[in-house]
Enzyme design. Structure first.
Site: not given
Ligand code: CIR
Length: 257
Positions: A19, A252, A132, A66-67, A165
């Site tokens: 994404l 992340c 999110r 990290e997510d 985020h």
């Molecule tokens: C997303 O949109 O979920 C990933 N492309 C990027 C996530 C980045 N994560 C974060 O900032 N903790």
């Protein structure tokens, strides 16, 4: 707190399918892997033992580990990522965390939560309410943290469309010091904290990471790199251009505890 462990996941062959809303073009996979390798080397230099996950083609966004979990010295919780395409990443990370934690709590439907919305600072947790992370996810996390003896505050960032985020705009630098983008710097939740305001030109660098005696800052943001300097702390500038193209940043790329 002193960190000893990290989980990371190198970019897989389909990393570019993840994404993104950035208009920076597709990432260069070889460069992304080199940047990731360098990042991991720095974490090792900071004293962390690294668990490397195998990339899984189902999850092009998996490098943003990290997510998928909130890890504290008192326990760990798997998230339920807010983007449907990322739901399931947490089970893979969960298998690695199970090596370190006897019991893993989990965010349950209809709650959603991304770890990027959780900023731990000196035993306090700021929880971002974002596109999110929904109210129910934030509530479940706050209740679990309270049970472990941690305080938390929810900060609604939905009006700040430039922040994916909370941690895209807020970082803990150590002790009572935070770095924040202008839109968050005066937020009532940050009252009583020493907030270093990140200039408009360097907002991407608000996502920096304190790791033991080092602060990792994305390369190319000299004012912030100079401003976070303090005695006894090493500032390490790291190139993460290919992860920025996929809306990610320094924090992340690892789960640290
Ligand atoms: C997303 O949109 O979920 C990933 N492309 C990027 C996530 C980045 N994560 C974060 O900032 N903790």
């Amino acid at each position: 707190m002193r960190l000893a462990q990290a989980i990371v996941c190198p970019p897989g062959d389909n990393f570019a399918d993840g994404l993104t809303v950035s208009a920076l073009g597709p990432p260069d996979l070889a460069l992304a892997r080199a940047q990731h390798g360098n990042y991991v080397r720095v974490l090792e230099e900071c004293g962390l033992a690294i668990t490397r996950l195998e990339p899984d083609w189902h999850y092009p966004d998996a490098p943003f580990v990290e997510d998928t979990a909130i890890v504290t010295p008192r326990g760990a919780m798997l998230t339920r990522p807010g983007a449907e395409s990322r739901q399931g990443e947490e089970a893979i990370v969960g298998r690695a965390l199970a090596e370190h934690f006897q019991w893993l709590e989990a965010i349950k439907a209809p709650g959603t939560l991304d770890g990027g919305d959780v900023c731990e600072a000196d035993g306090h947790f700021f929880i971002g309410r974002s596109e999110r992370t929904n109210d129910e996810g934030a509530r479940q996390l706050a209740a679990w943290l309270a049970g472990l003896g941690w305080d938390s505050t929810v900060m609604d960032i939905r009006a700040l469309s430039e922040l994916l985020h909370l941690k895209s705009g807020l970082s803990h630098l150590g002790g009572r010091r935070l770095a924040a983008v202008g839109a968050l710097a005066r937020h009532p939740a940050l009252e009583g904290w020493a907030v270093l305001r990140v200039s408009a030109e360097e907002e991407y660098a608000a996502n920096c990471v304190r790791v033991n005696d080092a602060i990792l800052v994305p390369a190319g943001f000299p004012h912030l790199a100079a401003a976070v300097r303090e005695p006894g702390v090493r500032v390490v500038e790291l190139e993460v251009s290919e992860f920025r193209k996929m809306d990610g940043g320094l924090s992340c790329l690892s789960l640290r505890w």
